[in-house]
Design a protein around this motif. Structure first.
Motif, PDB file in Angstrom:
ATOM      1  N   ILE A  24      11.027  18.054   8.413  1.00  0.00           N
ATOM      2  CA  ILE A  24      11.373  16.721   7.903  1.00  0.00           C
ATOM      3  C   ILE A  24      10.089  15.970   7.588  1.00  0.00           C
ATOM      4  N   ASP A  25      10.009  15.521   6.338  1.00  0.00           N
ATOM      5  CA  ASP A  25       8.837  14.764   5.870  1.00  0.00           C
ATOM      6  C   ASP A  25       9.064  13.288   6.188  1.00  0.00           C
ATOM      7  N   GLU A  26       8.283  12.781   7.146  1.00  0.00           N
ATOM      8  CA  GLU A  26       8.393  11.374   7.546  1.00  0.00           C
ATOM      9  C   GLU A  26       7.199  10.563   7.045  1.00  0.00           C
ATOM     10  N   ILE A  27       6.498  11.112   6.041  1.00  0.00           N
ATOM     11  CA  ILE A  27       5.307  10.399   5.556  1.00  0.00           C
ATOM     12  C   ILE A  27       5.682   8.983   5.106  1.00  0.00           C
ATOM     13  N   LEU A  28       6.770   8.885   4.335  1.00  0.00           N
ATOM     14  CA  LEU A  28       7.179   7.541   3.897  1.00  0.00           C
ATOM     15  C   LEU A  28       8.247   6.947   4.815  1.00  0.00           C
ATOM     16  N   SER A  29       9.113   7.779   5.357  1.00  0.00           N
ATOM     17  CA  SER A  29      10.226   7.237   6.152  1.00  0.00           C
ATOM     18  C   SER A  29       9.822   6.886   7.585  1.00  0.00           C
TER      19      SER A  29
ATOM     20  N   HIS B  42      13.209  15.231  -4.188  1.00  0.00           N
ATOM     21  CA  HIS B  42      12.416  14.723  -3.064  1.00  0.00           C
ATOM     22  C   HIS B  42      10.918  14.854  -3.305  1.00  0.00           C
ATOM     23  N   PHE B  43      10.218  13.782  -2.999  1.00  0.00           N
ATOM     24  CA  PHE B  43       8.775  13.707  -3.205  1.00  0.00           C
ATOM     25  C   PHE B  43       8.052  14.175  -1.944  1.00  0.00           C
ATOM     26  N   HIS B  44       7.038  15.029  -2.121  1.00  0.00           N
ATOM     27  CA  HIS B  44       6.270  15.485  -0.954  1.00  0.00           C
ATOM     28  C   HIS B  44       4.773  15.515  -1.222  1.00  0.00           C
ATOM     29  N   GLY B  45       4.307  14.761  -2.224  1.00  0.00           N
ATOM     30  CA  GLY B  45       2.867  14.681  -2.445  1.00  0.00           C
ATOM     31  C   GLY B  45       2.401  15.452  -3.656  1.00  0.00           C
ATOM     32  N   GLY B  46       1.089  15.755  -3.661  1.00  0.00           N
ATOM     33  CA  GLY B  46       0.448  16.190  -4.899  1.00  0.00           C
ATOM     34  C   GLY B  46      -0.060  17.620  -4.935  1.00  0.00           C
TER      35      GLY B  46
ATOM     36  N   ASN C 283      -5.656  14.999   6.544  1.00  0.00           N
ATOM     37  CA  ASN C 283      -6.147  13.734   5.983  1.00  0.00           C
ATOM     38  C   ASN C 283      -5.124  12.949   5.180  1.00  0.00           C
ATOM     39  N   SER C 284      -4.124  13.637   4.656  1.00  0.00           N
ATOM     40  CA  SER C 284      -3.181  12.943   3.767  1.00  0.00           C
ATOM     41  C   SER C 284      -1.798  13.564   3.930  1.00  0.00           C
ATOM     42  N   GLY C 285      -0.815  12.843   3.436  1.00  0.00           N
ATOM     43  CA  GLY C 285       0.545  13.349   3.473  1.00  0.00           C
ATOM     44  C   GLY C 285       0.686  14.654   2.702  1.00  0.00           C
ATOM     45  N   SER C 286      -0.011  14.740   1.585  1.00  0.00           N
ATOM     46  CA  SER C 286       0.084  15.967   0.775  1.00  0.00           C
ATOM     47  C   SER C 286      -0.416  17.168   1.573  1.00  0.00           C
ATOM     48  N   GLU C 287      -1.529  16.982   2.274  1.00  0.00           N
ATOM     49  CA  GLU C 287      -2.046  18.085   3.105  1.00  0.00           C
ATOM     50  C   GLU C 287      -1.051  18.443   4.203  1.00  0.00           C
ATOM     51  N   ALA C 288      -0.377  17.435   4.718  1.00  0.00           N
ATOM     52  CA  ALA C 288       0.584  17.698   5.808  1.00  0.00           C
ATOM     53  C   ALA C 288       1.749  18.538   5.295  1.00  0.00           C
ATOM     54  N   THR C 289       2.280  18.186   4.122  1.00  0.00           N
ATOM     55  CA  THR C 289       3.416  18.971   3.610  1.00  0.00           C
ATOM     56  C   THR C 289       2.963  20.386   3.259  1.00  0.00           C
ATOM     57  N   LEU C 290       1.751  20.488   2.713  1.00  0.00           N
ATOM     58  CA  LEU C 290       1.225  21.817   2.356  1.00  0.00           C
ATOM     59  C   LEU C 290       1.043  22.687   3.608  1.00  0.00           C
TER      60      LEU C 290
ATOM     61  N   TYR D  14      13.085   7.169   0.131  1.00  0.00           N
ATOM     62  CA  TYR D  14      12.570   5.867  -0.292  1.00  0.00           C
ATOM     63  C   TYR D  14      11.725   5.999  -1.566  1.00  0.00           C
ATOM     64  N   ASN D  15      11.514   7.219  -2.021  1.00  0.00           N
ATOM     65  CA  ASN D  15      10.716   7.386  -3.231  1.00  0.00           C
ATOM     66  C   ASN D  15      11.537   7.084  -4.483  1.00  0.00           C
ATOM     67  N   ASN D  16      12.855   7.086  -4.331  1.00  0.00           N
ATOM     68  CA  ASN D  16      13.746   6.786  -5.459  1.00  0.00           C
ATOM     69  C   ASN D  16      14.606   5.579  -5.118  1.00  0.00           C
TER      70      ASN D  16
ATOM     71  N   GLY E 218       2.317  10.104   8.328  1.00  0.00           N
ATOM     72  CA  GLY E 218       1.135   9.590   7.619  1.00  0.00           C
ATOM     73  C   GLY E 218       1.332   8.109   7.403  1.00  0.00           C
ATOM     74  N   LYS E 219       0.789   7.593   6.334  1.00  0.00           N
ATOM     75  CA  LYS E 219       0.975   6.198   5.918  1.00  0.00           C
ATOM     76  C   LYS E 219       1.021   5.207   7.092  1.00  0.00           C
ATOM     77  N   ALA E 220       2.252   4.803   7.518  1.00  0.00           N
ATOM     78  CA  ALA E 220       2.393   3.737   8.519  1.00  0.00           C
ATOM     79  C   ALA E 220       1.909   4.149   9.903  1.00  0.00           C
TER      80      ALA E 220
ATOM     81  N   GLY F 171       0.817  -1.220   0.000  1.00  0.00           N
ATOM     82  CA  GLY F 171       0.000   0.000   0.000  1.00  0.00           C
ATOM     83  C   GLY F 171       0.843   1.259   0.000  1.00  0.00           C
ATOM     84  N   HIS F 172       1.847   1.295  -0.908  1.00  0.00           N
ATOM     85  CA  HIS F 172       2.731   2.454  -0.999  1.00  0.00           C
ATOM     86  C   HIS F 172       3.451   2.674   0.333  1.00  0.00           C
ATOM     87  N   GLY F 173       3.765   1.569   0.994  1.00  0.00           N
ATOM     88  CA  GLY F 173       4.482   1.673   2.263  1.00  0.00           C
ATOM     89  C   GLY F 173       3.598   2.051   3.444  1.00  0.00           C
TER      90      GLY F 173
HETATM   91  C1  LIG Z   1       7.671  11.379   1.268  1.00  0.00           C
HETATM   92  C2  LIG Z   1       6.220  11.578   0.945  1.00  0.00           C
HETATM   93  N1  LIG Z   1       5.632  12.735   1.294  1.00  0.00           N
HETATM   94  C3  LIG Z   1       4.335  12.979   1.045  1.00  0.00           C
HETATM   95  C4  LIG Z   1       3.565  12.029   0.400  1.00  0.00           C
HETATM   96  C5  LIG Z   1       2.122  12.333   0.107  1.00  0.00           C
HETATM   97  O1  LIG Z   1       1.305  11.533   0.892  1.00  0.00           O
HETATM   98  P1  LIG Z   1      -0.207  11.238   0.453  1.00  0.00           P
HETATM   99  O2  LIG Z   1      -0.124  10.278  -0.707  1.00  0.00           O
HETATM  100  O3  LIG Z   1      -0.823  10.635   1.678  1.00  0.00           O
HETATM  101  O4  LIG Z   1      -0.812  12.530   0.060  1.00  0.00           O
HETATM  102  C6  LIG Z   1       4.129  10.805   0.020  1.00  0.00           C
HETATM  103  C7  LIG Z   1       3.329   9.778  -0.679  1.00  0.00           C
HETATM  104  O5  LIG Z   1       3.810   8.835  -1.244  1.00  0.00           O
HETATM  105  C8  LIG Z   1       5.494  10.583   0.301  1.00  0.00           C
HETATM  106  O6  LIG Z   1       6.097   9.442  -0.050  1.00  0.00           O
END
Ligand SMILES: Cc1ncc(COP(=O)(O)O)c(C=O)c1O
Length: 439
Positions: A245-250, A141-145, A113-120, A217-219, A273-275, A58-60
């Motif tokens: 520090i974005d710990e959504i995936l880490s 570095h990936f931080h969502g959408g 609600n989501s990692g993207s909202e958290a980074t925003l 971990y996104n790459n 988020g995630k885990a 589930g995407h980690g």
């Molecule tokens: C490092 C990282 N930050 C933010 C996000 C965004 O999280 P979400 O998909 O819950 O919006 C992700 C999603 O894969 C991510 O890996």
């Protein structure tokens, strides 16, 4: 893929854009979505009931295993409470207390609600707190959408003309992101504190925050270092810059204290988020009280709220997940299994004289195809790895019932036996790929 899949995919496309509800759901190796009928433990089952051993989890998000009984039980109890929206409940603060207890930088928590909202939100909070506009992002570095994240967000969108010692060019990864966003950011290469130091010296007065992942971990799996993160911490202190520090995936992969605890460096804010909830929608921003309380500023607050923020299912799932992870020794056996797997897989590649490098940290790993050398940065990915080899290798894994997607996780439920069986199959796949691709 079977008739059931083909007909469902066609049917889904008549209503859902692309037949999926997230563009990241198309598997990069099969170029098709995977539709599930069920998921349990380390297994996923497709629409025809075919069973796969899952290395995507589930995407980690589901590090404790799909459909984890304790988490499912906690959510069932929410039905006994009676579920509702837009109100808090004692469970809401209970999860926050656990976050404050275990996450080193966490003094206060706000849910989203989501990692993207958290980074925003973290970006807005840093801007509101400092009164400055610019954000420093790390190239790759990936931080969502959202609009501040959809640029330079993966190895494929890195400014490769930058050898790593200066500012990177902004590279958009989505249509629709305003070019005005470019003026709100500086993009710098990772793991070189000097570039940030120079930027902070010249432009520190404009910079609200620096945002980065502690482990990428996104790459695949590329780590940082305590020295680098400490240097960033020091520069932030000198120039009044918020360190995010974005710990959504880490998060929750190297231990309960997440990536920043692993490296022993305190950011000002971290994003979870995630885990945190083992796959149930909920994310959080946590950090220093002084900054977090800007949300409650009576005169000029940073607005942070939403109908589903802190939803009860997410909070119940988060408490249940941390209850599992906080058990004494829980991470020890799990992470040993994971690290043995990485070593054994590398041995197989070496014995088979196959150009592949395994890099893992905690329960998450990457396999770089086409190289026998360590991959330390995005230049290495571009210059040393072989995308065609990667595609064939993982396609074969999937055909044999081992599911890989974008990032690879060994869940706490992947047993020794399952991992040994997986290694046997990965050896077969290695031999077949080697013959077919003549490498
Ligand atoms: C490092 C990282 N930050 C933010 C996000 C965004 O999280 P979400 O998909 O819950 O919006 C992700 C999603 O894969 C991510 O890996």
């Amino acid at each position: 893929m079977s008739d059931t899949f083909t007909s469902y995919w066609a049917e889904a496309q008549r209503s859902l854009v692309g037949g999926v509800s997230s563009s990241f759901r198309i598997n990069p190796f099969t170029d098709k979505p995977m539709y599930l009928s069920k998921a349990d433990g380390a297994y996923i089952f497709d629409l025809d009931g075919n069973r796969f051993i899952d290395f995507f989890m589930g995407h980690g998000a589901c590090t404790l295993g799909h459909n984890r009984p304790e988490v499912a039980e906690a959510m069932k109890k929410v039905f006994d409470i009676g579920f509702f929206a837009e109100f808090d409940h004692p469970l809401t603060a209970q999860l926050a207390q656990k976050i404050v207890q275990y996450i080193p930088c966490a003094e206060r928590v706000r849910y989203v609600n989501s990692g993207s909202e958290a980074t925003l939100l973290s970006i807005r909070l840093a801007r509101g707190y400092t009164g400055r506009q610019k954000i420093v992002r790390i190239d790759g570095h990936f931080h969502g959408g959202h609009d501040y994240a959809l640029l330079n967000n993966l190895a494929s969108f890195v400014d490769l003309d930058n050898p790593g010692d200066k500012l990177s060019k902004v590279k958009h990864s989505s249509a629709g992101v305003p070019t005005k966003v470019d003026d709100t950011l500086y993009v710098i290469p990772w793991n070189n504190a000097e570039v940030f130091e120079k930027l902070a010296r010249e432009k520190g007065h404009e910079i609200a925050a620096i945002l980065m992942n502690p482990i990428d971990y996104n790459n695949g799996c590329i780590g940082s270092s305590t020295e680098y993160l400490q240097a960033i911490r020091k520069i932030c202190d000198e120039h009044g810059i918020v360190f995010i520090i974005d710990e959504i995936l880490s998060g929750f992969r190297t231990g309960l204290s997440c990536g920043h605890g692993y490296y022993g460096v305190l950011p000002d804010l971290c994003l979870l988020g995630k885990a945190l909830t083992n796959g149930v929608p909920l994310a959080a921003i946590a950090g220093r009280e002084k900054i977090m309380m800007k949300i409650m500023d009576p005169i000029d607050p940073v607005v942070a709220g939403g109908t589903f923020s802190g939803n009860l299912f997410g909070c119940a799932a988060g408490i249940a997940s941390i209850n599992i992870m906080e058990q004494s020794g829980f991470f020890v056996g799990w992470l040993k299994r994971a690290s043995d797997f990485y070593t054994n897989l590398q041995t197989i590649f070496d014995e088979e004289n196959f150009p592949a490098t395994v890099q893992g940290l905690g329960c998450t790993f990457g396999i770089y195809l086409g190289t026998r050398e360590p991959v330390r940065n995005y230049h290495d990915i571009a210059e040393k790895t072989n995308p065609a080899l990667r595609k064939i290798f993982f396609l074969k894994c999937i055909e044999k019932g081992y599911y890989f997607h974008t990032d690879f996780t060994i869940s706490a439920i992947h047993s020794d036996e399952l991992l040994a069986q997986s290694l046997d199959t990965l050896r077969d796949v290695t031999r077949q790929t080697k013959m077919e691709m003549k490498v």
